[in-house]
Design an enzyme around this catalytic site. Structure first.
Site, PDB file in Angstrom:
ATOM      1  N   ARG A   8      86.383  22.210 -10.442  1.00 22.52           N
ATOM      2  CA  ARG A   8      85.186  21.729 -11.080  1.00 22.52           C
ATOM      3  C   ARG A   8      83.883  21.587 -10.110  1.00 22.52           C
ATOM      4  O   ARG A   8      82.615  21.970 -10.417  1.00 22.52           O
ATOM      5  CB  ARG A   8      85.186  20.757 -12.066  1.00 22.52           C
ATOM      6  CG  ARG A   8      85.884  20.870 -13.187  1.00 22.52           C
ATOM      7  CD  ARG A   8      85.899  19.611 -14.309  1.00 22.52           C
ATOM      8  NE  ARG A   8      84.695  19.811 -15.052  1.00 22.52           N
ATOM      9  CZ  ARG A   8      84.408  18.666 -15.988  1.00 22.52           C
ATOM     10  NH1 ARG A   8      85.134  17.505 -15.834  1.00 22.52           N
ATOM     11  NH2 ARG A   8      83.461  18.889 -16.505  1.00 22.52           N
ATOM     12  N   LYS A  49      77.676  16.953 -23.082  1.00 21.32           N
ATOM     13  CA  LYS A  49      76.432  17.960 -22.561  1.00 21.32           C
ATOM     14  C   LYS A  49      76.439  19.340 -22.315  1.00 21.32           C
ATOM     15  O   LYS A  49      75.807  20.162 -22.700  1.00 21.32           O
ATOM     16  CB  LYS A  49      75.942  17.189 -21.296  1.00 21.32           C
ATOM     17  CG  LYS A  49      75.263  15.669 -21.609  1.00 21.32           C
ATOM     18  CD  LYS A  49      74.835  14.947 -20.247  1.00 21.32           C
ATOM     19  CE  LYS A  49      74.423  13.616 -20.555  1.00 21.32           C
ATOM     20  NZ  LYS A  49      74.117  12.805 -19.335  1.00 21.32           N
ATOM     21  N   ASP A  94      67.982  14.440 -17.095  1.00 26.22           N
ATOM     22  CA  ASP A  94      68.839  13.504 -16.165  1.00 26.22           C
ATOM     23  C   ASP A  94      68.189  13.449 -14.758  1.00 26.22           C
ATOM     24  O   ASP A  94      68.491  12.431 -14.014  1.00 26.22           O
ATOM     25  CB  ASP A  94      70.325  13.720 -16.203  1.00 26.22           C
ATOM     26  CG  ASP A  94      71.013  13.278 -17.273  1.00 26.22           C
ATOM     27  OD1 ASP A  94      70.460  12.432 -17.890  1.00 26.22           O
ATOM     28  OD2 ASP A  94      72.216  13.706 -17.768  1.00 26.22           O
TER      29      ASP A  94
END
Ligand code: NAP
Length: 290
Positions: A167, A72, A109
């Protein structure tokens, strides 16, 4: 004058693994429901080969594609024009070529997850998360795609945990201004914390059959535990949550809802999702149609 019959428009889902994807079936059902004819296929993306796979698909005349794990972020980088929500996520799950051949990217999403949560909570999508603190597990493409929607839907707080803490911190940093505008307390956490009413597993842990090591109290009665992954049998996370007394659901409903948004972007008509979800549920798990 004889003219050759027009080929159905081609779409595909790109990812790795992609063999298990139900997207071709879902889009076939949407097309039938809307009286349209399309071809929708799977394309496996070998490591480092996203751009080449996308170019090969375009050379076949494709009009667009869905993008799944782990591509993605590559998809967002490939797009020449990104929607606001895809830019916020730096991740795209829907690509399409416009009539001028420009590649656009979007991310459905987040809205897909919200619509399925609203169904499960029997509440409107714009209020379903009010007064529901959220714990979001993961910081990959899927987590990036849903975080903005969770914040915008009015969750009072969202704690983000990820195995690689940097992250999670980067994902939170990218959404801090949005969270402030919406009065949402957003933070990256070093450990999954108890107290959330909604615990969302956006890690790929269930794909590998791994159970997440969650401290006591994270999952329990009163908690809705939602695994973005879906499977014929309960996923590891769904089984873990159910065993702890939480209400648990997998991501089949989200899959159908995000697909409906993609279909609407490509085809200009939004299909009804309830009959398709019922059909998929019956096919995947052998449940009788309601
Ligand atoms: P991704 O970009 O590859 O990210 C994977 C994420 O999972 C990262 O946060 C990674 O942590 C974490 N992770 C992987 N294995 C783990 C493990 N054993 N324990 C703990 N964390 C682990 O993948 P993605 O696109 O975000 O997809 C994640 C999942 O969501 C997949 O199962 C996918 O099928 C599902 N999904 C479902 C839908 C739906 O419509 N239902 C939509 C989107 C995604 P690190 O950063 O530490 O590597």
């Amino acid at each position: 004058m004889n003219s050759a019959p027009r080929q159905p428009d081609l779409y595909a889902v790109l990812g790795n693994p992609v063999e298990h994807s139900r997207s071709p079936r879902i889009h076939q059902l949407f097309a039938e429901q809307c009286g349209q004819t399309i071809r929708y296929e799977r394309r496996r993306v070998e490591p480092g080969a996203f751009a080449a796979t996308l170019a090969a698909l375009r050379a076949e005349g494709a009009r667009g594609c869905n993008v799944t794990v782990p591509c993605k972020f590559d998809a967002a980088r490939a797009a020449q024009r990104l929607s606001e929500r895809a830019a916020l996520a730096s991740a795209a799950n829907t690509l399409g070529w416009d009539d001028a051949g420009v590649l656009w990217g979007d991310n459905t999403d987040g809205i897909g997850l919200l619509r399925d949560l609203a169904r499960l909570l029997d509440a409107p999508a714009d209020t379903a998360l009010h007064a529901r603190p959220v714990l979001l597990l993961g910081a990959g493409g899927a987590a990036a795609g849903v975080l903005g929607a969770l914040v915008q839907a009015g969750a009072p707080s969202v704690a983000v945990w990820n195995r690689s803490t940097d992250r999670a911190a980067a994902l939170v940093a990218a959404h801090l201004a949005l969270a402030q505008r919406h009065g949402c307390a957003l933070a990256a956490v070093a450990q999954p914390i108890a107290g959330a009413a909604l615990v969302i597993n956006a890690t790929a842990s269930s794909l590998g059959g791994d159970a997440l090591q969650l401290p006591a109290g994270v999952l329990g009665p009163g908690v809705l535990a939602y695994d973005l992954m879906y499977a014929a049998a309960p996923t590891v996370f769904v089984a873990q949550a159910s065993a702890a007394g939480a209400r648990a659901a997998d991501g089949l409903g989200m899959l159908v809802e995000q697909a409906a948004e993609s279909f609407a972007l490509w085809r200009g008509v939004r299909p009804r999702t309830a009959p398709v979800l019922a059909q998929l549920d019956a096919e995947l798990r052998g449940r009788p149609m309601p």
